[in-house]
Design a protein around this motif. Sequence first.
Motif, PDB file in Angstrom:
ATOM      1  N   PRO A 136       1.962 -11.516 -72.136  1.00 16.15           N
ATOM      2  CA  PRO A 136       0.914 -12.308 -71.474  1.00 16.15           C
ATOM      3  C   PRO A 136       0.153 -13.292 -72.349  1.00 16.15           C
ATOM      4  CG  PRO A 136       0.778  -9.994 -70.828  1.00 16.15           C
ATOM      5  CD  PRO A 136       1.736 -10.066 -71.975  1.00 16.15           C
ATOM      6  N   GLY A 137       0.119 -13.083 -73.674  1.00 21.01           N
ATOM      7  CA  GLY A 137      -0.629 -13.981 -74.539  1.00 21.01           C
ATOM      8  C   GLY A 137       0.040 -15.344 -74.649  1.00 21.01           C
ATOM      9  N   LEU A 138      -0.700 -16.413 -74.368  1.00 17.69           N
ATOM     10  CA  LEU A 138      -0.146 -17.761 -74.303  1.00 17.69           C
ATOM     11  C   LEU A 138      -0.537 -18.584 -75.526  1.00 17.69           C
ATOM     12  CD1 LEU A 138      -1.174 -18.580 -70.606  1.00 17.69           C
ATOM     13  CD2 LEU A 138       0.919 -17.441 -71.394  1.00 17.69           C
ATOM     14  N   ASN A 139       0.363 -19.511 -75.907  1.00 17.59           N
ATOM     15  CA  ASN A 139      -0.011 -20.488 -76.918  1.00 17.59           C
ATOM     16  C   ASN A 139      -0.855 -21.595 -76.275  1.00 17.59           C
ATOM     17  OD1 ASN A 139       1.794 -22.281 -75.647  1.00 17.59           O
ATOM     18  ND2 ASN A 139       3.426 -21.916 -77.124  1.00 17.59           N
ATOM     19  N   GLU A 140      -1.202 -22.613 -77.052  1.00 24.70           N
ATOM     20  CA  GLU A 140      -2.111 -23.639 -76.541  1.00 24.70           C
ATOM     21  C   GLU A 140      -1.511 -24.432 -75.389  1.00 24.70           C
ATOM     22  OE1 GLU A 140      -3.428 -26.077 -79.727  1.00 24.70           O
ATOM     23  OE2 GLU A 140      -4.604 -24.480 -80.677  1.00 24.70           O
ATOM     24  N   ALA A 141      -0.174 -24.470 -75.304  1.00 25.59           N
ATOM     25  CA  ALA A 141       0.489 -25.225 -74.235  1.00 25.59           C
ATOM     26  C   ALA A 141       0.733 -24.386 -72.988  1.00 25.59           C
ATOM     27  CB  ALA A 141       1.810 -25.790 -74.742  1.00 25.59           C
ATOM     28  N   GLY A 142       0.361 -23.095 -73.022  1.00 27.03           N
ATOM     29  CA  GLY A 142       0.520 -22.245 -71.855  1.00 27.03           C
ATOM     30  C   GLY A 142       1.831 -21.506 -71.778  1.00 27.03           C
ATOM     31  N   THR A 143       2.567 -21.441 -72.897  1.00 26.83           N
ATOM     32  CA  THR A 143       3.823 -20.686 -72.969  1.00 26.83           C
ATOM     33  C   THR A 143       3.575 -19.392 -73.725  1.00 26.83           C
ATOM     34  OG1 THR A 143       5.200 -22.680 -72.920  1.00 26.83           O
ATOM     35  CG2 THR A 143       6.206 -20.716 -73.850  1.00 26.83           C
ATOM     36  N   SER A 144       4.225 -18.305 -73.309  1.00 20.29           N
ATOM     37  CA  SER A 144       4.077 -17.018 -73.985  1.00 20.29           C
ATOM     38  C   SER A 144       4.419 -17.148 -75.467  1.00 20.29           C
ATOM     39  CB  SER A 144       4.997 -15.981 -73.335  1.00 20.29           C
ATOM     40  OG  SER A 144       5.012 -14.788 -74.091  1.00 20.29           O
ATOM     41  N   ALA A 145       3.478 -16.795 -76.318  1.00 17.51           N
ATOM     42  CA  ALA A 145       3.680 -16.928 -77.762  1.00 17.51           C
ATOM     43  C   ALA A 145       4.750 -15.959 -78.262  1.00 17.51           C
ATOM     44  CB  ALA A 145       2.364 -16.698 -78.495  1.00 17.51           C
ATOM     45  N   ALA A 146       4.595 -14.674 -77.952  1.00 25.26           N
ATOM     46  CA  ALA A 146       5.579 -13.684 -78.392  1.00 25.26           C
ATOM     47  C   ALA A 146       6.894 -13.846 -77.630  1.00 25.26           C
ATOM     48  CB  ALA A 146       5.024 -12.277 -78.202  1.00 25.26           C
ATOM     49  N   GLY A 147       6.817 -14.273 -76.369  1.00 30.70           N
ATOM     50  CA  GLY A 147       8.030 -14.465 -75.578  1.00 30.70           C
ATOM     51  C   GLY A 147       8.913 -15.557 -76.142  1.00 30.70           C
ATOM     52  N   ALA A 148       8.313 -16.691 -76.516  1.00 31.24           N
ATOM     53  CA  ALA A 148       9.089 -17.785 -77.108  1.00 31.24           C
ATOM     54  C   ALA A 148       9.696 -17.354 -78.437  1.00 31.24           C
ATOM     55  CB  ALA A 148       8.201 -19.011 -77.291  1.00 31.24           C
ATOM     56  N   ALA A 149       8.933 -16.595 -79.223  1.00 29.63           N
ATOM     57  CA  ALA A 149       9.451 -16.099 -80.499  1.00 29.63           C
ATOM     58  C   ALA A 149      10.617 -15.136 -80.277  1.00 29.63           C
ATOM     59  CB  ALA A 149       8.335 -15.406 -81.286  1.00 29.63           C
ATOM     60  N   ALA A 150      10.534 -14.325 -79.233  1.00 32.14           N
ATOM     61  CA  ALA A 150      11.624 -13.392 -78.932  1.00 32.14           C
ATOM     62  C   ALA A 150      12.903 -14.141 -78.564  1.00 32.14           C
ATOM     63  CB  ALA A 150      11.213 -12.460 -77.799  1.00 32.14           C
ATOM     64  N   LEU A 151      12.761 -15.192 -77.770  1.00 31.93           N
ATOM     65  CA  LEU A 151      13.943 -15.971 -77.398  1.00 31.93           C
ATOM     66  C   LEU A 151      14.533 -16.677 -78.614  1.00 31.93           C
ATOM     67  CD1 LEU A 151      12.631 -17.371 -74.020  1.00 31.93           C
ATOM     68  CD2 LEU A 151      14.575 -15.832 -74.318  1.00 31.93           C
ATOM     69  N   GLU A 152      13.680 -17.159 -79.507  1.00 32.24           N
ATOM     70  CA  GLU A 152      14.172 -17.771 -80.737  1.00 32.24           C
ATOM     71  C   GLU A 152      14.940 -16.754 -81.575  1.00 32.24           C
ATOM     72  OE1 GLU A 152      12.536 -20.433 -84.518  1.00 32.24           O
ATOM     73  OE2 GLU A 152      11.118 -19.632 -83.050  1.00 32.24           O
ATOM     74  N   ALA A 153      14.408 -15.536 -81.667  1.00 35.97           N
ATOM     75  CA  ALA A 153      15.090 -14.484 -82.416  1.00 35.97           C
ATOM     76  C   ALA A 153      16.425 -14.118 -81.779  1.00 35.97           C
ATOM     77  CB  ALA A 153      14.194 -13.249 -82.512  1.00 35.97           C
ATOM     78  N   LEU A 154      16.459 -14.129 -80.455  1.00 37.58           N
ATOM     79  CA  LEU A 154      17.694 -13.791 -79.745  1.00 37.58           C
ATOM     80  C   LEU A 154      18.785 -14.828 -79.993  1.00 37.58           C
ATOM     81  CD1 LEU A 154      19.024 -11.803 -77.707  1.00 37.58           C
ATOM     82  CD2 LEU A 154      18.237 -13.337 -75.900  1.00 37.58           C
ATOM     83  N   VAL A 155      18.445 -16.109 -79.901  1.00 39.59           N
ATOM     84  CA  VAL A 155      19.479 -17.130 -80.091  1.00 39.59           C
ATOM     85  C   VAL A 155      19.921 -17.215 -81.552  1.00 39.59           C
ATOM     86  CG1 VAL A 155      18.736 -18.462 -78.091  1.00 39.59           C
ATOM     87  CG2 VAL A 155      17.828 -19.047 -80.330  1.00 39.59           C
ATOM     88  N   GLU A 156      19.048 -16.874 -82.460  1.00 36.85           N
ATOM     89  CA  GLU A 156      19.458 -16.827 -83.864  1.00 36.85           C
ATOM     90  C   GLU A 156      20.539 -15.767 -84.079  1.00 36.85           C
ATOM     91  OE1 GLU A 156      15.931 -16.085 -86.073  1.00 36.85           O
ATOM     92  OE2 GLU A 156      15.305 -18.193 -86.130  1.00 36.85           O
ATOM     93  N   ARG A 157      20.466 -14.671 -83.322  1.00 35.98           N
ATOM     94  CA  ARG A 157      21.413 -13.578 -83.484  1.00 35.98           C
ATOM     95  C   ARG A 157      22.695 -13.783 -82.688  1.00 35.98           C
ATOM     96  NH1 ARG A 157      16.421 -11.785 -84.559  1.00 35.98           N
ATOM     97  NH2 ARG A 157      16.113  -9.916 -85.861  1.00 35.98           N
ATOM     98  N   THR A 158      22.605 -14.532 -81.593  1.00 36.71           N
ATOM     99  CA  THR A 158      23.781 -14.705 -80.723  1.00 36.71           C
ATOM    100  C   THR A 158      24.484 -16.050 -80.917  1.00 36.71           C
ATOM    101  OG1 THR A 158      22.418 -15.626 -78.946  1.00 36.71           O
ATOM    102  CG2 THR A 158      22.782 -13.226 -78.925  1.00 36.71           C
ATOM    103  N   GLY A 159      23.739 -17.048 -81.390  1.00 33.87           N
ATOM    104  CA  GLY A 159      24.294 -18.395 -81.480  1.00 33.87           C
ATOM    105  C   GLY A 159      24.285 -19.144 -80.166  1.00 33.87           C
ATOM    106  N   TRP A 160      23.673 -18.572 -79.126  1.00 30.70           N
ATOM    107  CA  TRP A 160      23.642 -19.258 -77.830  1.00 30.70           C
ATOM    108  C   TRP A 160      22.711 -20.456 -77.910  1.00 30.70           C
ATOM    109  CZ3 TRP A 160      22.379 -14.184 -74.785  1.00 30.70           C
ATOM    110  CH2 TRP A 160      23.544 -13.381 -74.734  1.00 30.70           C
ATOM    111  N   SER A 161      23.207 -21.610 -77.593  1.00 24.12           N
ATOM    112  CA  SER A 161      22.420 -22.831 -77.537  1.00 24.12           C
ATOM    113  C   SER A 161      23.249 -23.900 -76.882  1.00 24.12           C
ATOM    114  CB  SER A 161      22.005 -23.290 -78.944  1.00 24.12           C
ATOM    115  OG  SER A 161      21.441 -24.587 -78.910  1.00 24.12           O
ATOM    116  N   VAL A 162      22.629 -24.753 -76.100  1.00 23.30           N
ATOM    117  CA  VAL A 162      23.375 -25.854 -75.497  1.00 23.30           C
ATOM    118  C   VAL A 162      23.736 -26.913 -76.539  1.00 23.30           C
ATOM    119  CG1 VAL A 162      22.323 -25.512 -73.242  1.00 23.30           C
ATOM    120  CG2 VAL A 162      21.293 -27.145 -74.842  1.00 23.30           C
ATOM    121  N   PHE A 163      23.227 -26.768 -77.746  1.00 27.01           N
ATOM    122  CA  PHE A 163      23.472 -27.745 -78.787  1.00 27.01           C
ATOM    123  C   PHE A 163      24.586 -27.338 -79.745  1.00 27.01           C
ATOM    124  CE2 PHE A 163      18.928 -28.226 -77.648  1.00 27.01           C
ATOM    125  CZ  PHE A 163      19.043 -29.461 -77.013  1.00 27.01           C
ATOM    126  N   PHE A 164      25.185 -26.168 -79.516  1.00 28.42           N
ATOM    127  CA  PHE A 164      26.295 -25.737 -80.366  1.00 28.42           C
ATOM    128  C   PHE A 164      27.619 -26.081 -79.706  1.00 28.42           C
ATOM    129  CE2 PHE A 164      23.084 -22.846 -82.180  1.00 28.42           C
ATOM    130  CZ  PHE A 164      23.270 -23.142 -83.532  1.00 28.42           C
TER     131      PHE A 164
END
Length: 311
Positions: A283-311
């Motif tokens: 529930p905790g949001l950054n200044e732009a209104g996006t979940s702070a821990a949630g965005a970090a979790a997704l970043e951690a997930l793609v780092e481990r899986t390599g999933w990205s539309v840019f790969f």
Amino acid sequence: MAGAEDMDRLLAEVLAATAPLRGSGRVATYIPALADVDPNRFGIAFADGTGEVHGAGDCDVPFSIQSISKVFTLALALERVGPALWDKVGREPSGSAFNSIVQLEHEQGKPRNPLINPGAIVVTDQLVGDGGADAAIDRLLAFLRVEAGDGSIRVDDAVAASEAATGARNRSLAWFMKSFGILTNDVETVLSAYFRHCALAMSCRQLARAGLFLAFDGRDPCTGREVVAWHRARRINSVMMLCGHYDNSGEFAFRVGLPGKSGVGGGILAVAPGHGTIAVWSPGLNEAGTSAAGAAALEALVERTGWSVFF
């Protein structure tokens, strides 16, 4: 595709890696019903191409999905009215706050995209059509219950009432667009549906499964059933990538590299094309209104899986 045990272990790793961020940011307080949500809650779920949903943390706890609902109303409105929708709402990033009236005035009442508040109000107007607000919400609930495979999905009436009671800015946006002829229906009819779909209560598991068709060109990968046309699924994903996090969309694309949509309830729905969908809630949001821990979790997930539309 990782095996079931691998995915369960991966989600547990992500949960542990982001534990220090849990409770960071600020919960949304401008909607009173959201102000008392425990900021230490954290859930994550992944729905794969077999329809299996893996989860960790508070992944079974329903939360207010808020603006994530805009993805589903967009899908339904496009199926209802087709490309004519784009005559009333654009497809460009806003670069402004989600409820900005300045940009709307500058562009003569046509919202920049369907994932900011005025754009979503326009989409809701098109979804309501001539059938009324109750019928539109019934269609949305039926759609989500089928896609999630769960009949318990509901509107949180207390949150909807709280939004309606504090929705002066959204009413201003709606009346402003009405003055330009952008809205077809009565303003209060449209807002009745809008406040309710933003107040949908879903868990991470339900949300990830409901959005799975977006990862597989509009089809349910389990049955092959077409949920939306393939070209519409791709366009919804593109709008999510460009506009899904308001003026934080570029940062999210840079760090995560997946189409996504956030909500001020702390949820994020992300799409990994060809792999599956991820829903995260903190529930905790950054200044732009996006979940702070949630965005970090997704970043951690793609780092481990390599999933990205840019790969």
